[in-house]
Design an enzyme around this catalytic site. Sequence first.
Site, PDB file in Angstrom:
ATOM      1  N   GLY A  82       0.824  -1.214   0.000  1.00 23.92           N
ATOM      2  CA  GLY A  82       0.000   0.000   0.000  1.00 23.92           C
ATOM      3  C   GLY A  82       0.857   1.263   0.000  1.00 23.92           C
ATOM      4  N   ARG A 146       1.168  -5.706  -5.005  1.00 23.67           N
ATOM      5  CA  ARG A 146       1.144  -6.629  -3.860  1.00 23.67           C
ATOM      6  C   ARG A 146       1.576  -8.053  -4.215  1.00 23.67           C
ATOM      7  NH1 ARG A 146      -0.695  -4.478   0.770  1.00 23.67           N
ATOM      8  NH2 ARG A 146      -2.150  -2.725   0.714  1.00 23.67           N
ATOM      9  N   ASP A 177       5.607  -7.949   5.684  1.00 18.25           N
ATOM     10  CA  ASP A 177       5.671  -9.103   4.772  1.00 18.25           C
ATOM     11  C   ASP A 177       6.747  -8.901   3.704  1.00 18.25           C
ATOM     12  OD1 ASP A 177       3.771 -10.600   5.988  1.00 18.25           O
ATOM     13  OD2 ASP A 177       2.126  -9.946   4.689  1.00 18.25           O
ATOM     14  N   LYS A 203       8.223   0.592   5.592  1.00 17.02           N
ATOM     15  CA  LYS A 203       7.091   1.401   5.117  1.00 17.02           C
ATOM     16  C   LYS A 203       5.776   0.827   5.616  1.00 17.02           C
ATOM     17  CE  LYS A 203       4.414  -0.078   2.610  1.00 17.02           C
ATOM     18  NZ  LYS A 203       3.505  -0.828   1.733  1.00 17.02           N
ATOM     19  N   THR A 204       4.833   1.586   5.985  1.00 15.67           N
ATOM     20  CA  THR A 204       3.401   1.298   6.076  1.00 15.67           C
ATOM     21  C   THR A 204       2.714   2.344   6.955  1.00 15.67           C
ATOM     22  OG1 THR A 204       1.614  -0.186   6.725  1.00 15.67           O
ATOM     23  CG2 THR A 204       3.635  -0.458   7.978  1.00 15.67           C
ATOM     24  N   ILE A 205       1.604   2.851   6.445  1.00 12.90           N
ATOM     25  CA  ILE A 205       0.844   3.821   7.240  1.00 12.90           C
ATOM     26  C   ILE A 205       0.281   3.148   8.491  1.00 12.90           C
ATOM     27  CG2 ILE A 205       0.175   5.262   5.276  1.00 12.90           C
ATOM     28  CD1 ILE A 205      -2.737   3.980   5.867  1.00 12.90           C
ATOM     29  N   ASP A 206       0.149   1.807   8.456  1.00 10.21           N
ATOM     30  CA  ASP A 206      -0.473   1.099   9.584  1.00 10.21           C
ATOM     31  C   ASP A 206       0.358   1.197  10.868  1.00 10.21           C
ATOM     32  OD1 ASP A 206      -2.324   0.430   7.735  1.00 10.21           O
ATOM     33  OD2 ASP A 206      -2.101  -1.736   7.898  1.00 10.21           O
ATOM     34  N   ARG A 253      -5.071  -2.299   8.651  1.00 11.97           N
ATOM     35  CA  ARG A 253      -5.642  -3.606   8.322  1.00 11.97           C
ATOM     36  C   ARG A 253      -5.882  -4.468   9.555  1.00 11.97           C
ATOM     37  NH1 ARG A 253      -5.352  -6.375   3.368  1.00 11.97           N
ATOM     38  NH2 ARG A 253      -3.826  -4.898   2.602  1.00 11.97           N
ATOM     39  N   GLU A 312     -10.223  -0.083  11.328  1.00 12.20           N
ATOM     40  CA  GLU A 312     -10.652  -0.908  10.188  1.00 12.20           C
ATOM     41  C   GLU A 312     -10.758  -2.403  10.519  1.00 12.20           C
ATOM     42  OE1 GLU A 312      -7.769  -0.720   7.040  1.00 12.20           O
ATOM     43  OE2 GLU A 312      -9.099  -1.633   5.584  1.00 12.20           O
ATOM     44  N   TYR A 427      -7.704   6.035   2.154  1.00 13.40           N
ATOM     45  CA  TYR A 427      -7.011   6.453   0.926  1.00 13.40           C
ATOM     46  C   TYR A 427      -6.700   7.953   0.944  1.00 13.40           C
ATOM     47  CZ  TYR A 427      -8.321   1.763  -0.292  1.00 13.40           C
ATOM     48  OH  TYR A 427      -8.453   0.401  -0.256  1.00 13.40           O
ATOM     49  N   GLU A 428      -7.478   8.722   1.734  1.00 16.20           N
ATOM     50  CA  GLU A 428      -7.256  10.171   1.814  1.00 16.20           C
ATOM     51  C   GLU A 428      -5.857  10.505   2.338  1.00 16.20           C
ATOM     52  OE1 GLU A 428      -9.741   8.507   2.937  1.00 16.20           O
ATOM     53  OE2 GLU A 428     -11.636   9.468   2.439  1.00 16.20           O
TER      54      GLU A 428
HETATM   55  P1  FBP Z   1       0.556  -1.954   3.638  1.00 13.86           P
HETATM   56  O1  FBP Z   1       0.532  -2.870   4.820  1.00 13.86           O
HETATM   57  O2  FBP Z   1       0.940  -2.616   2.377  1.00 13.86           O
HETATM   58  O3  FBP Z   1       1.383  -0.736   3.906  1.00 13.86           O
HETATM   59  O4  FBP Z   1      -0.925  -1.409   3.384  1.00 13.86           O
HETATM   60  C1  FBP Z   1      -1.732  -1.058   4.467  1.00 13.86           C
HETATM   61  C2  FBP Z   1      -3.065  -0.540   4.008  1.00 13.86           C
HETATM   62  O5  FBP Z   1      -3.010   0.839   3.719  1.00 13.86           O
HETATM   63  C3  FBP Z   1      -4.106  -0.837   5.089  1.00 13.86           C
HETATM   64  O6  FBP Z   1      -4.228   0.219   5.986  1.00 13.86           O
HETATM   65  C4  FBP Z   1      -5.338  -1.139   4.283  1.00 13.86           C
HETATM   66  O7  FBP Z   1      -6.124  -2.073   4.947  1.00 13.86           O
HETATM   67  C5  FBP Z   1      -4.804  -1.722   3.020  1.00 13.86           C
HETATM   68  O8  FBP Z   1      -3.532  -1.206   2.844  1.00 13.86           O
HETATM   69  C6  FBP Z   1      -5.638  -1.432   1.797  1.00 13.86           C
HETATM   70  O9  FBP Z   1      -5.077  -2.091   0.707  1.00 13.86           O
HETATM   71  P2  FBP Z   1      -5.353  -1.785  -0.816  1.00 13.86           P
HETATM   72  O10 FBP Z   1      -4.478  -0.649  -1.186  1.00 13.86           O
HETATM   73  O11 FBP Z   1      -4.913  -3.021  -1.509  1.00 13.86           O
HETATM   74  O12 FBP Z   1      -6.791  -1.430  -0.964  1.00 13.86           O
END
Ligand code: FBP
Length: 554
Positions: A82, A146, A177, A203-206, A253, A312, A427-428
């Site tokens: 993501g 992905r 991952d 990396k990850t916003i999560d 996620r 989420e 997504y914002e």
């Molecule tokens: P990553 O773990 O790859 O950084 O992505 C996290 C995320 O932004 C989650 O917050 C969200 O659930 C998911 O990606 C959404 O995935 P997609 O971009 O495939 O809709």
Amino acid sequence: MTKLSPLQKARYQYTPKLPKMLRNGIAEISVKEGEATTSVADQEKIQALFPNTYGKKEIIFEKGTNTSEAKKHVVGVILSGGQAPGGHNVVSGLYDALKATNPENQLLGFKNGPSGLLDDDFIVFDDAYIDQFRNTGGFDIIGSGRTKLESQEQFAVVAEVCKKHGITAVVIIGGDDSNTNAAVLAEYFAQHNTGTQVIGCPKTIDGDLKNEDIECSFGFDTATKTYAELIGNIQRDANSAKKYWHFIKVMGRSASHVALEAALQTQPNICLISEEVAAKKMSLSQIANYIADSVEKRSEKGMNFGVAIIPEGVVEFVPEFSVLIHEINELLAGAKAEVFNSLPNWKEKYLFIEKGLTKESFEVFSILPEGIQQQLFLERDPHGNVQVSLIESEKLFSSMVKAILDERKAKGTFKGKFNALHHFFGYEGRCAFPSNFDADYCYSLGYNAFMLIQYGYNGYLSKVSNLSRPADEWVAGGMPITKMMNIERRHGEDKPVIRKALVELDGKPFKFFAANRDVWAVETAYTYPGAIQYYGPAEVCDLTTRTLALEKGE
Ligand code: FBP
């Protein structure tokens, strides 16, 4: 030529801040090795799986004579998973360090994530191309994807591609991952003596790729500031109009770091934390009652409005709901899905479900609003499983709260009003212009990644720490990825993986939240962070998250 916005132009000119030890010029960056490392758990098993890359030393960079081997590098880079604000700066930091070291060096950007490496699909970066992306959000510089890089066959293809282009190192910018796969690829390269190194960037916003070495993943800062701005604005609106309860689902996620950070920044009435829901084994109706209590108490004070943040991934953490999902997956496994789909209407489908589920799971199913019930049977992934992340949990909880309040109204205990509105923020925030923190952190991660390459490290994660302090005091170095690994059960098999960081219920950020939330639930204690500021005093523009500050005891 596309017209640029004034901010876009200004951000192109921004010079990201590097940690002091990386600022002296390439010739004056020396390396200091620390202790040999061991994995966080399952040491013998991880060592056996990574005989060539396990147990390596932690390193940091410092001012001194650069003693690395002078050789030409061709580096391949991918963005994986993501989007997260700052990815472009990792690439530009990597590019600048690589060119500053030797103008003959080359950076190849493989397109659309790991599949670019398998398809041998890349561009060669040059100054003009890179300059269009400096300090901007998004991953559109080369795209992301992905596809998982995890089989020996895939590694053999990647090795061939690297050999064909003389690639000396691959940089993988990804989450837990992707970096787990980076470690396995590094081991493969070492075992087969391909001469190619692998370096990862967190990396990850999560925010769930963090541990005692990695203080935070990039993108978390900007994404949470963006959501907090929007939530703050909604809180002002709620407090102005005084007629709506806003149910706001935020991305993440599985871990609830994003929800928790947004709550720390905005002080909403309610914020669910999935990890707490699991620890307390809370049921859906317990959660709904908890929210309804806040609605009722506030209405007694004349406040028929409020804000509730819903992470989420929360429903997966509700034990009874996970059992229900498991049973639904079984109920529709293989040919049974066709039987279900051939039933002519929802009424018959409902009877089929009633017969197929255990009594306990059917009880849970029957309290769900019909829209959610149908969603559970419509949205399936390619393996036929329910896609839990698509469940509109904000609507699920608001309708359960409404049902509870209707009952209380009938009994005469609730006399207020309850009108709900719903939002989903995800997504914002993923492609916002990186905050100064993320712009600086990401540029440093990329720059630092090249230093690790130059010094010959393989299977390391680019590490920049001391992040709650000004960039000047940041510490740059590297950590073997195997140090962060343990064995976990994945798809019925034991696998070596980087341990995902969930919200710790005995950690300082959660404790601070828990100590204050009862007041927030009843009072209007909202705070309004406003939009990310890029220019102005450092205490407004360069501060990072409340989570990091609390974790560091600040
Ligand atoms: P990553 O773990 O790859 O950084 O992505 C996290 C995320 O932004 C989650 O917050 C969200 O659930 C998911 O990606 C959404 O995935 P997609 O971009 O495939 O809709």
